[in-house]
Design an enzyme around this catalytic site. Structure first.
Site, short mmCIF file in Angstrom:
data_model
loop_
_atom_site.label_atom_id
_atom_site.label_comp_id
_atom_site.label_asym_id
_atom_site.label_seq_id
_atom_site.Cartn_x
_atom_site.Cartn_y
_atom_site.Cartn_z
CG ASP A 7 -1.77 1.16 1.38
OD1 ASP A 7 -2.31 1.61 0.36
OD2 ASP A 7 -1.91 1.68 2.50
CG ASP A 50 -1.80 1.74 6.71
OD1 ASP A 50 -1.94 2.83 7.27
OD2 ASP A 50 -1.88 1.59 5.47
CG ASP A 52 -4.44 -1.74 3.03
OD1 ASP A 52 -4.83 -1.65 1.86
OD2 ASP A 52 -3.74 -0.87 3.58
#
Length: 666
Positions: free
Chosen positions: A368, A560, A564
């Site tokens: 991410d 995080d 996610d």
């Protein structure tokens, strides 16, 4: 204003049981005195217990040496009885518990195990008069157990030193008085007081208007975190500003910090495939060895002309001692536990030893962006005005943005300082996905994205849409007044993290983000990431990872936040960034990077590879030495002393090799 990524509040962790490699027993609650305070010398009882456990081993060693010395005296009936008595006491001191374990296991139907092998081998040695060797085998076996316990204790100590920093005393507010009390006695709903510089003992809701907290012990983040009234404060944070009060929202055992500690303790119960194989192997291997030893004793009777029962029994006993799988049974789990301890010292929490093995197979790392490679802290980059004084423009914009809690709004307010505080604000309206509308000092303001200005038919320059960074457009009295660009800062070690991963042979590094694609591509180019995709919803991230897995890739996903969680669960190894910052990610992840540094991804892979290498070294050492001495023993070349080395000596070496993991620098 619309957030770049989904920041939905995360779900709480579920309670977890604590287990250890060899026993489920754990130290109970710390005893308190009459006032509920924790005595300072709380470790003394444990230390006394350890000393008591070593005493029989030390006495047995002294008696063994005494018995060996008596062997050199002229043997008369008196010395002979003393000698047997000395050896017998020495044996019972160290072998008594082993024999009891063997008997209990036999009653449960578990005959063939290490206790059974050690028992029949050493009792057989006494039967044929090899007293010193019988005692030595059992003594060194028990010493090996002490080494193992010490190594496990060291691993656990290093883990607790990292995260178990909970205070022993908390100030409980009762009828206007603050009374010191053990935090284990505090109930949900109680009010506690924390002075400046003190650690927070329990999770709670802030009752004071505002205060800053140092969260470094939990997340490794050095920047203070300012909490407002009503926000959650977690155990382990340090109060920085003023005396504050919290309303307790979880008990001592169920605080977020306690659950992270339990998480690490629980990891040892999740076995790697290597451990599972050795456990299954030992169940088949041990009875085969016993029957081979029986055959080695009896079969030669039919083929050897000068057959002597005691000689062949001695060879069979040697065979049993050598065959004992102690080195494998002890050192392999200890190797993995050492890996978990080494990872914890580096701010990485593995939820099981199986994930140490999986890390060695990872060939694709997917990440991410916000909060993983960037700090998730937005800062104003540029202020561009159109026929307005910049200071006044900023003050008007910040005044309206002060009514929003969005990170971009907070960045604008922080950049403006105190200039907006005297402004009168009215008729504030938040338009979902667009921005804010309101009145400041009798001026009509629109603050948001391009869609907001278009919605109210406010024209603005076309080139503004080409700006890469997040942008806040401002209209005053229905006229375009300027814009403010906001950017998320890339983490200091993000570039080094990507370089380290490439250096480890990870050729496919992918970034997936919900942020707009232009920003994502700019970050990817800066960090030298192989592939990057922006503007993704959580389900889009899932689809991307599924596609990689269909290609045969072993995927580690690092993210995080609750958005996610689905893709963390889908990946071969799910990794959560941000420590306690996202309970949902921690709950779902297999590995938690506690100190929020992306460079720890490569560290986790290195620790997994080092642990795997040490475990296979131990397996090779154990099988190699045992096979060699077994052959010597079967032909009568090796004595019981060589057998002791092949069993206990190899176990010592394997344990020391396993301990080495914690001394490595990653």
């Amino acid at each position: 204003m619309k957030a770049n990524e989904d920041n939905t509040p995360s779900a709480p962790l579920k309670p977890m049981e604590i287990t250890s490699p060899r026993t489920a027993e754990q130290p109970g609650p710390t005893k308190t005195d009459e006032q509920g305070e924790v005595p300072s010398n709380k470790a003394s009882a444990h230390e006394e217990h350890e000393g008591a456990s070593y005493a029989p081993t030390i006495i047995s060693l002294v008696l063994l040496l005494t018995g060996i010395a008596l062997d050199y005296f002229k043997v008369d009936w008196f010395v002979s009885y003393i000698r047997i008595g000395v050896y017998g006491i020495a044996y019972l001191l160290v072998g008594g518990k082993v024999l009891v374990h063997a008997a209990r296991n036999i009653r449960r139907g578990e005959v063939f195990n290490e206790f059974f092998l050690m028992g029949i081998a050493t009792l057989g040695a006494f039967y044929i008069g090899e007293y010193a060797e019988g005692v030595a085998v059992m003594l060194f076996y028990v010493i090996g157990e002490h080494f193992q316990e010490a190594a496990v204790a060291r691993s656990r100590k290093s883990i607790k030193a990292l995260i178990d920093n909970r205070p022993e005393i908390v100030g409980l507010v009762q009828q206007g008085q603050v009374n010191p009390i053990n935090p284990q006695q505090v109930k949900i709903g109680d009010i506690i007081e924390i002075k400046p510089g003190e650690k927070v003992a329990l999770d709670g809701e802030l009752l004071t208007e505002r205060s800053s907290f140092n969260t470094a012990a939990l997340t490794g983040e050095s920047k203070p975190d300012t909490k407002a009234k009503g926000e959650k404060v977690l155990a382990g944070m340090i109060n920085l500003d003023q005396v504050v009060q919290l309303k307790v929202t979880s008990t001592y055992e169920n605080s977020a910090l306690s659950k992270i500690l339990q998480l690490v303790e629980q990891a040892s119960s999740r076995k790697a495939k290597t451990q599972q194989f050795i456990t299954r192997f030992a169940k088949v291997y041990t009875p085969v060895v016993v029957f081979m030893a029986v055959a080695l004793t009896i079969v030669p009777y039919f083929f050897v002309a000068d057959y002597v029962f005691n000689d062949w029994l001695y060879r069979a006993l040697i065979f049993l001692v050598i065959s004992c799988p102690c080195a494998l049974v002890i050192s392999i789990p200890l190797g993995y536990f050492g890996g978990i301890g080494a990872a914890s010292k580096n701010g990485i929490l593995f939820k099981g030893s199986n994930f140490l093995d999986l890390m060695t197979k990872v060939d694709t790392v997917v990440m991410d962006k916000t909060g993983t490679l960037t700090e998730g802290v937005f800062q104003v980059q540029e202020v561009q005005v159109n026929e307005w004084d910049k200071t006044e423009f900023l003050a008007l914009t910040a005044a309206l943005e002060s009514k929003s809690t969005h990170p971009i709004a907070l960045a604008v307010v922080a950049h403006a300082g105190n200039s907006y505080q005297q402004k009168s604000i009215a008729d504030v309206e938040e338009i979902s996905g667009h921005g804010l509308k309101g009145t400041v000092d009798a001026k009509s303001l629109l603050v948001g994205n391009g869609k907001l200005l278009k919605k109210f038919n406010v024209a603005y320059p076309a080139e503004v849409d080409a700006i890469v960074e997040s942008i806040v457009l401002v209209a005053i009295n229905n006229q375009y007044a300027g814009y403010i660009t906001i950017a998320d800062k890339i983490k200091e070690d993000a570039k080094a993290a990507i370089e380290q991963l490439h250096g480890l042979g990870i050729k496919n590094i992918v970034m997936l983000s919900g942020d707009k694609d232009s920003i994502v591509q700019k970050v990817a180019m800066t960090l030298n990431i192989d592939q990057a995709y922006g503007g993704l919803l959580p389900e889009d991230k899932v689809n991307k990872v599924e596609a990689l897995k269909k290609e045969g890739k072993n995927v580690a996903f690092v993210g995080d936040g609750i958005n996610d969680a689905p893709v963390i669960a889908l990946a071969d190894v799910g990794m959560a960034m941000g420590g306690l910052g996202s309970d949902a990610a921690i709950e779902t992840a297999d590995v938690v990077i506690q100190n929020d540094q992306p460079s720890k991804i490569a560290t986790a892979i290195n620790i997994g590879k080092s642990t795997n290498r040490v475990v296979w070294q131990n397996i090779g050492l154990a099988f190699g030495v045992k096979a060699l001495v077994l052959a010597f023993g079967a032909f009568g070349v090796a004595s019981m002393w060589e057998a002791v080395f092949a069993d206990v000596g190899v176990a010592f070496l394997a344990i020391l090799n396993a301990i080495r993991i914690q001394r490595m620098r990653f």
